[in-house]
Scaffold this active site. Structure first.
Site, PDB file in Angstrom:
ATOM      1  N   ASP A  54       0.063  21.223  47.795  1.00 30.12           N
ATOM      2  CA  ASP A  54      -0.198  22.293  46.842  1.00 30.12           C
ATOM      3  C   ASP A  54       1.107  22.713  46.184  1.00 30.12           C
ATOM      4  O   ASP A  54       1.957  23.351  46.807  1.00 30.12           O
ATOM      5  CB  ASP A  54      -0.842  23.482  47.581  1.00 30.12           C
ATOM      6  CG  ASP A  54      -1.352  24.558  46.639  1.00 30.12           C
ATOM      7  OD1 ASP A  54      -1.104  24.447  45.413  1.00 30.12           O
ATOM      8  OD2 ASP A  54      -2.008  25.502  47.121  1.00 30.12           O
ATOM      9  N   HIS A  65       1.173  24.847  43.906  1.00 32.26           N
ATOM     10  CA  HIS A  65       0.951  26.297  43.830  1.00 32.26           C
ATOM     11  C   HIS A  65       1.426  26.901  42.514  1.00 32.26           C
ATOM     12  O   HIS A  65       1.612  28.115  42.404  1.00 32.26           O
ATOM     13  CB  HIS A  65       1.657  26.990  45.004  1.00 32.26           C
ATOM     14  CG  HIS A  65       0.920  28.181  45.542  1.00 32.26           C
ATOM     15  ND1 HIS A  65       1.255  29.474  45.214  1.00 32.26           N
ATOM     16  CD2 HIS A  65      -0.137  28.271  46.386  1.00 32.26           C
ATOM     17  CE1 HIS A  65       0.445  30.316  45.832  1.00 32.26           C
ATOM     18  NE2 HIS A  65      -0.419  29.606  46.551  1.00 32.26           N
ATOM     19  N   GLU A  75      -2.027  19.596  44.001  1.00 27.75           N
ATOM     20  CA  GLU A  75      -2.776  20.747  43.494  1.00 27.75           C
ATOM     21  C   GLU A  75      -1.893  21.636  42.627  1.00 27.75           C
ATOM     22  O   GLU A  75      -0.742  21.914  42.980  1.00 27.75           O
ATOM     23  CB  GLU A  75      -3.313  21.551  44.678  1.00 27.75           C
ATOM     24  CG  GLU A  75      -4.102  22.775  44.291  1.00 27.75           C
ATOM     25  CD  GLU A  75      -4.723  23.457  45.496  1.00 27.75           C
ATOM     26  OE1 GLU A  75      -5.023  24.663  45.402  1.00 27.75           O
ATOM     27  OE2 GLU A  75      -4.921  22.780  46.544  1.00 27.75           O
ATOM     28  N   GLU A  81      -8.290  26.994  40.868  1.00 32.97           N
ATOM     29  CA  GLU A  81      -8.448  28.302  41.500  1.00 32.97           C
ATOM     30  C   GLU A  81      -8.164  29.430  40.524  1.00 32.97           C
ATOM     31  O   GLU A  81      -8.617  30.564  40.733  1.00 32.97           O
ATOM     32  CB  GLU A  81      -7.545  28.432  42.724  1.00 32.97           C
ATOM     33  CG  GLU A  81      -6.062  28.538  42.421  1.00 32.97           C
ATOM     34  CD  GLU A  81      -5.208  28.530  43.671  1.00 32.97           C
ATOM     35  OE1 GLU A  81      -4.813  29.629  44.114  1.00 32.97           O
ATOM     36  OE2 GLU A  81      -4.940  27.444  44.210  1.00 32.97           O
ATOM     37  N   ASP A  93     -13.091  28.463  42.677  1.00 32.01           N
ATOM     38  CA  ASP A  93     -13.231  29.316  43.846  1.00 32.01           C
ATOM     39  C   ASP A  93     -14.521  30.102  43.704  1.00 32.01           C
ATOM     40  O   ASP A  93     -14.699  30.851  42.745  1.00 32.01           O
ATOM     41  CB  ASP A  93     -12.031  30.274  43.942  1.00 32.01           C
ATOM     42  CG  ASP A  93     -12.014  31.057  45.249  1.00 32.01           C
ATOM     43  OD1 ASP A  93     -13.049  31.664  45.579  1.00 32.01           O
ATOM     44  OD2 ASP A  93     -10.966  31.070  45.919  1.00 32.01           O
ATOM     45  N   HIS A 137     -11.871  25.665  46.064  1.00 25.14           N
ATOM     46  CA  HIS A 137     -10.801  26.482  46.641  1.00 25.14           C
ATOM     47  C   HIS A 137     -11.430  27.556  47.518  1.00 25.14           C
ATOM     48  O   HIS A 137     -12.376  28.221  47.113  1.00 25.14           O
ATOM     49  CB  HIS A 137     -10.038  27.120  45.477  1.00 25.14           C
ATOM     50  CG  HIS A 137      -8.917  28.028  45.859  1.00 25.14           C
ATOM     51  ND1 HIS A 137      -9.051  29.403  45.867  1.00 25.14           N
ATOM     52  CD2 HIS A 137      -7.638  27.769  46.213  1.00 25.14           C
ATOM     53  CE1 HIS A 137      -7.901  29.951  46.204  1.00 25.14           C
ATOM     54  NE2 HIS A 137      -7.025  28.993  46.428  1.00 25.14           N
TER      55      HIS A 137
END
Length: 383
Positions: free
Chosen positions: A181, A183, A207, A233, A256, A283
């Site tokens: 991730d 992020h 990700e 997400e 998500d 997510h």
């Protein structure tokens, strides 16, 4: 048919917000409206929804969703959609409970009998991951995810990326799949380099290589690497997702269920993605209601590939160990075996909430505070 009688919400540790809806006949359903770090904003939005939705027919789920969307004028975004998610999930739970069937039976039935899952290792500043990966293997997981890096400067030393590759190699040597991730912490000069460095070692996916606010950069990185690109997400509706499907920059969508408007919307996003040969891997570093809702989707969605679980995630540990099993009375529903969770068989979401505990602990639960990173020059970095 019975109208909605009450809508309540409950703030809970570690960082979750549960929603309970009852109709005039005493039926009930549970939803989750968690938006990490923005609890008070969700609560305010739910107060507005309560005024609008009480008295409406509880079984008219799509009508209520459309009413929220079409008659709000200012709509979409993380706060609005997360509040709507809590309502939507609870309505689906209540409807399926009344019929004494799992939600997935209302959505076309099973396409699989079990759902592949993965769990987190490491924290916001990942370091030693070997022992953590071995512990996940012992729990029954075959795949994990970890943050790719700590905080990174806009243009940082290439040395800062080496540890990411080493951590991936360690986990892969254990025979596990591993996702990295990014992020959204990396900016394009560093993200391009890291994607190429990871590529020979076969990450399950990378990700958020960049934040979704940089679609042109994501497209560029997608064209540069064979690593599967995962994202979603911080996309909050089918309209947010549309351009990433149209420019073929994403291989795996990660909506998500507690951020996109609930079960109703994630189903539509999944169908859109299937038409573009894109998988979904929702997510969900969140609570048991969100996870249960995701499992319902996973059971009945052809292009659902793997499901994130927050079992033992560092955020839960830091908040006193409140975890996905803390507020339910049938934790066996989330049992992991050989990398899978069996399709839930109980009515509705398939979980039973310990309402007494929820009501007790919600009286004192504080909202989860957002974190952040600062560079050595005291400039603000992406978290």
């Amino acid at each position: 048919m019975a109208p909605i009688a009450t809508i309540e919400y409950f703030r809970l540790l570690p960082r979750w917000l549960f929603v309970k809806i009852c109709d005039s006949e005493g039926n009930h359903g549970w939803g989750e409206a968690t938006l990490e770090g923005h609890t008070e904003a969700i609560e305010g939005t739910l107060d507005g929804f309560i005024k609008r939705f009480v008295g409406l027919e509880a079984e008219d789920i799509e009508h209520i969703w459309q009413l929220a969307w079409r008659q709000s004028f200012y709509r979409g975004g993380p706060v609005f959609q997360s509040a709507l998610s809590g309502i939507d999930i609870a309505l689906w739970d209540m409807k399926a409970r009344k019929l004494n069937i799992p939600i997935y039976q209302l959505l076309g039935g099973k396409v699989r009998r079990k759902v592949a899952v993965y769990a987190w290792i490491g924290g916001d500043r990942p370091s030693d991951v070997e022992d953590a990966a071995k512990a996940r293997l012992a729990q029954g997981f075959k795949a994990v995810k970890m943050n790719a890096t700590e905080d990174i400067g806009w243009l940082d030393s290439p040395e800062a990326l080496k540890s990411s590759v080493e951590r991936l190699k360690i986990v892969r040597a254990l025979g596990m799949d591993a996702a990295l991730d990014f992020h959204g912490r990396l900016h394009k000069p560093m993200a391009k380099q890291l994607a190429k460095l990871l590529e020979p070692h076969g990450p399950l996916f990378i990700e958020e290589p960049l934040l979704s606010e940089h679609p042109e950069g994501i497209k560029q990185i997608s064209d540069l690497t064979s690593c599967p690109i995962a994202l979603g997400e911080r996309l909050y509706s089918r309209w947010d997702v549309k351009r990433f499907l149209e420019d073929h920059s994403v291989d795996i969508l990660q909506p998500d269920i507690s951020h996109v408007g609930g079960i109703s919307e994630i189903r539509k996003i999944a169908a859109m993605a299937e038409a573009y040969d894109v998988a979904i891997a929702p997510h969900c570093p969140l609570g048991p209601i969100a996870l249960a809702a995701c499992l319902q989707i996973g059971v009945c969605t052809p292009n659902h590939q793997i499901q994130e679980m927050s079992l033992g995630i560092h955020y839960n540990v830091a908040a006193g160990g409140y975890d996905i099993n803390s507020y339910i009375t049938n934790p066996e529903v989330f049992a992991v075996k050989d990398g899978y969770v069996e399709a839930p068989s109980g009515p509705g979401l398939g979980i039973e909430i310990n309402e007494e505990l929820v009501r007790k602990l919600s009286k004192s639960a504080q909202a989860w505070p957002l974190g952040g990173f600062t560079g050595p020059d005291e400039s603000i970095r992406e978290w």
